[in-house]
Scaffold this motif. Structure first.
Motif, PDB file in Angstrom:
ATOM      1  N   THR A   1      83.438   4.004  54.476  1.00  0.00           N
ATOM      2  CA  THR A   1      84.285   4.914  53.700  1.00  0.00           C
ATOM      3  C   THR A   1      84.796   6.053  54.563  1.00  0.00           C
ATOM      4  O   THR A   1      85.970   6.424  54.505  1.00  0.00           O
ATOM      5  N   ASP A   2      83.914   6.619  55.383  1.00  0.00           N
ATOM      6  CA  ASP A   2      84.308   7.719  56.265  1.00  0.00           C
ATOM      7  C   ASP A   2      85.340   7.245  57.292  1.00  0.00           C
ATOM      8  O   ASP A   2      86.296   7.960  57.603  1.00  0.00           O
ATOM      9  N   ILE A   3      85.130   6.044  57.816  1.00  0.00           N
ATOM     10  CA  ILE A   3      86.086   5.496  58.789  1.00  0.00           C
ATOM     11  C   ILE A   3      87.452   5.311  58.140  1.00  0.00           C
ATOM     12  O   ILE A   3      88.492   5.655  58.720  1.00  0.00           O
ATOM     13  N   ALA A   4      87.466   4.761  56.930  1.00  0.00           N
ATOM     14  CA  ALA A   4      88.729   4.536  56.218  1.00  0.00           C
ATOM     15  C   ALA A   4      89.405   5.852  55.857  1.00  0.00           C
ATOM     16  O   ALA A   4      90.632   5.978  55.954  1.00  0.00           O
ATOM     17  N   ASN A   5      88.616   6.840  55.449  1.00  0.00           N
ATOM     18  CA  ASN A   5      89.189   8.129  55.035  1.00  0.00           C
ATOM     19  C   ASN A   5      89.912   8.834  56.176  1.00  0.00           C
ATOM     20  O   ASN A   5      90.913   9.523  55.959  1.00  0.00           O
ATOM     21  N   VAL A   6      89.416   8.674  57.387  1.00  0.00           N
ATOM     22  CA  VAL A   6      90.109   9.259  58.541  1.00  0.00           C
ATOM     23  C   VAL A   6      91.507   8.665  58.672  1.00  0.00           C
ATOM     24  O   VAL A   6      92.489   9.378  58.902  1.00  0.00           O
ATOM     25  N   LEU A   7      91.605   7.348  58.505  1.00  0.00           N
ATOM     26  CA  LEU A   7      92.905   6.679  58.595  1.00  0.00           C
ATOM     27  C   LEU A   7      93.803   7.082  57.431  1.00  0.00           C
ATOM     28  O   LEU A   7      95.015   7.298  57.607  1.00  0.00           O
ATOM     29  N   ILE A   8      93.227   7.204  56.246  1.00  0.00           N
ATOM     30  CA  ILE A   8      94.002   7.600  55.061  1.00  0.00           C
ATOM     31  C   ILE A   8      94.571   8.999  55.240  1.00  0.00           C
ATOM     32  O   ILE A   8      95.751   9.258  54.985  1.00  0.00           O
ATOM     33  N   ASN A   9      93.729   9.919  55.702  1.00  0.00           N
ATOM     34  CA  ASN A   9      94.170  11.303  55.882  1.00  0.00           C
ATOM     35  C   ASN A   9      95.199  11.442  56.990  1.00  0.00           C
ATOM     36  O   ASN A   9      96.072  12.316  56.935  1.00  0.00           O
ATOM     37  N   ALA A  10      95.098  10.572  58.012  1.00  0.00           N
ATOM     38  CA  ALA A  10      96.037  10.645  59.138  1.00  0.00           C
ATOM     39  C   ALA A  10      97.376   9.983  58.830  1.00  0.00           C
ATOM     40  O   ALA A  10      98.373  10.244  59.508  1.00  0.00           O
ATOM     41  N   SER A  11      97.408   9.134  57.809  1.00  0.00           N
ATOM     42  CA  SER A  11      98.609   8.329  57.534  1.00  0.00           C
ATOM     43  C   SER A  11      99.845   9.178  57.266  1.00  0.00           C
ATOM     44  O   SER A  11     100.964   8.805  57.638  1.00  0.00           O
ATOM     45  N   SER A  12      99.668  10.328  56.634  1.00  0.00           N
ATOM     46  CA  SER A  12     100.827  11.163  56.303  1.00  0.00           C
ATOM     47  C   SER A  12     101.391  11.885  57.520  1.00  0.00           C
ATOM     48  O   SER A  12     102.526  12.356  57.500  1.00  0.00           O
ATOM     49  N   ASN A  13     100.603  11.960  58.599  1.00  0.00           N
ATOM     50  CA  ASN A  13     101.058  12.668  59.798  1.00  0.00           C
ATOM     51  C   ASN A  13     101.562  11.732  60.889  1.00  0.00           C
ATOM     52  O   ASN A  13     102.102  12.193  61.887  1.00  0.00           O
ATOM     53  N   ILE A  14     101.365  10.436  60.707  1.00  0.00           N
ATOM     54  CA  ILE A  14     101.782   9.457  61.720  1.00  0.00           C
ATOM     55  C   ILE A  14     103.122   8.857  61.314  1.00  0.00           C
ATOM     56  O   ILE A  14     103.265   8.299  60.229  1.00  0.00           O
ATOM     57  N   THR A  15     104.098   8.983  62.209  1.00  0.00           N
ATOM     58  CA  THR A  15     105.450   8.478  61.923  1.00  0.00           C
ATOM     59  C   THR A  15     105.838   7.307  62.813  1.00  0.00           C
ATOM     60  O   THR A  15     106.865   6.673  62.592  1.00  0.00           O
ATOM     61  N   ALA A  16     105.028   7.017  63.850  1.00  0.00           N
ATOM     62  CA  ALA A  16     105.382   5.938  64.784  1.00  0.00           C
ATOM     63  C   ALA A  16     105.276   4.560  64.142  1.00  0.00           C
ATOM     64  O   ALA A  16     105.947   3.612  64.556  1.00  0.00           O
ATOM     65  N   PHE A  17     104.427   4.427  63.109  1.00  0.00           N
ATOM     66  CA  PHE A  17     104.268   3.165  62.387  1.00  0.00           C
ATOM     67  C   PHE A  17     103.745   3.495  60.997  1.00  0.00           C
ATOM     68  O   PHE A  17     103.246   4.594  60.750  1.00  0.00           O
ATOM     69  N   ASN A  18     103.870   2.538  60.087  1.00  0.00           N
ATOM     70  CA  ASN A  18     103.456   2.748  58.699  1.00  0.00           C
ATOM     71  C   ASN A  18     101.987   2.358  58.505  1.00  0.00           C
ATOM     72  O   ASN A  18     101.509   1.388  59.097  1.00  0.00           O
ATOM     73  N   ILE A  19     101.310   3.112  57.669  1.00  0.00           N
ATOM     74  CA  ILE A  19      99.928   2.789  57.296  1.00  0.00           C
ATOM     75  C   ILE A  19      99.864   2.683  55.778  1.00  0.00           C
ATOM     76  O   ILE A  19     100.022   3.675  55.067  1.00  0.00           O
ATOM     77  N   SER A  20      99.678   1.470  55.284  1.00  0.00           N
ATOM     78  CA  SER A  20      99.516   1.266  53.847  1.00  0.00           C
ATOM     79  C   SER A  20      98.054   1.539  53.495  1.00  0.00           C
ATOM     80  O   SER A  20      97.163   0.758  53.850  1.00  0.00           O
ATOM     81  N   VAL A  21      97.795   2.662  52.835  1.00  0.00           N
ATOM     82  CA  VAL A  21      96.413   3.092  52.597  1.00  0.00           C
ATOM     83  C   VAL A  21      95.657   2.154  51.658  1.00  0.00           C
ATOM     84  O   VAL A  21      94.428   2.182  51.613  1.00  0.00           O
ATOM     85  N   SER A  22      96.384   1.336  50.912  1.00  0.00           N
ATOM     86  CA  SER A  22      95.712   0.400  49.993  1.00  0.00           C
ATOM     87  C   SER A  22      95.329  -0.905  50.695  1.00  0.00           C
ATOM     88  O   SER A  22      94.758  -1.798  50.063  1.00  0.00           O
ATOM     89  N   SER A  23      95.641  -1.016  51.989  1.00  0.00           N
ATOM     90  CA  SER A  23      95.385  -2.275  52.703  1.00  0.00           C
ATOM     91  C   SER A  23      94.277  -2.153  53.733  1.00  0.00           C
ATOM     92  O   SER A  23      94.038  -3.085  54.503  1.00  0.00           O
TER      93      SER A  23
END
Length: 330
Positions: free
Chosen positions: A271-293
């Motif tokens: 959960t902690d590993i996933a949350n880091v990616l979820i929180n970073a997704s809004s700041n990363i513009t080089a590629f898309n991160i679908s938080v539900s995937s």
């Protein structure tokens, strides 16, 4: 048998022995690569001769690719041009200094293989180089680095402000080295890495055939984008984080498969590993991160589950408060 006949046979035998010894010493090697036995540089009938030495691959080597802070010019396509030879000297000298300092006598040489323009969507004017790092097979086994250690040494050296290498662009193309560190020779306890698979989907991005080939420019470019975007985030969040590597891409928009390494015994939960990616997704513009995937270590992490529990708790608290207010009125 007469004396003359014996003398003749001895002469022939000595002559044959001389020919055999000469052939054993010089073999069929030719200075110019010709096939007619001559050494006059003749290449009659040959066309488009590749000047790359036809030598077998080294026993211990790592092939790297990275981008230079150097403008690409057409002359770098010509191996005999002064621009090509000058840049070869710069790359081999800098790479050699970095690896010699890191691995000492285990390092042999660094060979710049070719130059090409970096991909347009990374840097239009810069130069990408393919380099072979050769190590001494005669070195003691505990001195020979692993592939990841060679990669990290070049990245660390590239972080030097005077380096011509872009640290975020260094990737491994091929290797003959082990990926497991040699057993320690002292009483120092080696850090054992724990591998955690991570994957997520970049919805709305188009999967191309080049993403199936780890040596293609498209694959390497996306690899660099993901690693340079996510490694600093995880490095700043988890002290036990060691590295992040792209293992492949799959079709389905683009599914990104990664492998994270943490120090064993201090691995964060999924959960902690996933949350880091979820929180970073809004700041990363080089590629898309679908938080539900997001999938961590084979488990799909549901983004909505935490929210729904919070809503349920708030709702329950509201009804308890409402019930208390109603009962107090009677």
């Amino acid at each position: 048998m007469g004396v003359g006949t014996i003398w003749l046979l001895l002469t022939v035998a000595v002559g044959l022995q001389f020919i055999i010894q000469t052939q054993a010493i010089f073999g069929d090697s030719r200075i110019d690569g010709s096939t007619d036995g001559s050494t006059d540089g003749s290449t009659e009938g040959s066309t488009d001769v590749d000047e790359t030495p036809l030598t077998p691959p080294p026993e211990l080597a790592v092939e790297l690719s990275f981008t230079l802070k150097h403008e690409f010019v057409p002359e770098l396509d010509n191996r005999s041009s002064q621009e090509y030879m000058d840049l070869v000297n710069i790359v081999e000298s800098e790479c050699g200094d970095i690896l010699r300092e890191a691995f000492g006598c285990a390092f042999m040489e660094c060979i710049a293989r070719c130059f090409r323009p970096a991909l347009v969507w990374i840097q239009t004017t810069q130069t990408q180089v393919v380099v072979t790092v050769v190590l001494k097979s005669s070195a003691s086994a505990d001195l020979i680095p692993t592939t990841s250690q060679v990669l990290q040494a070049v990245i660390d050296g590239a972080n030097n402000t005077n380096s011509t290498i872009l640290s975020g662009s260094v990737v491994v193309i091929a290797t003959t080295l082990t990926t497991t560190p040699a057993p320690p020779t002292s009483t120092t306890t080696a850090v054992t890495p724990m591998a955690i698979p991570l994957s997520f989907t970049s919805r709305g991005e188009t999967f191309t055939a080049g993403l199936m080939d780890s040596s293609s420019p498209v694959f390497m470019a996306r690899d660099v984008l993901i690693v340079t975007s996510l490694e600093p985030v995880y490095n700043n969040t988890f002290p036990s984080f060691m590295s992040l590597n792209v293992t492949g891409f799959r079709n389905g928009s683009i599914i990104n498969d990664l492998l994270m390494l943490f120090s064993a015994g201090n691995v964060p939960n999924i959960t902690d590993i996933a949350n880091v990616l979820i929180n970073a997704s809004s700041n990363i513009t080089a590629f898309n991160i679908s938080v539900s995937s997001i999938t961590v270590n084979g488990t799909v992490v549901s983004v909505s589950s935490g929210v729904s529990h919070k809503i349920s708790l708030i709702t329950a608290s509201f009804f308890v408060l409402l019930s208390w207010l109603l009962s107090s009125q009677h």
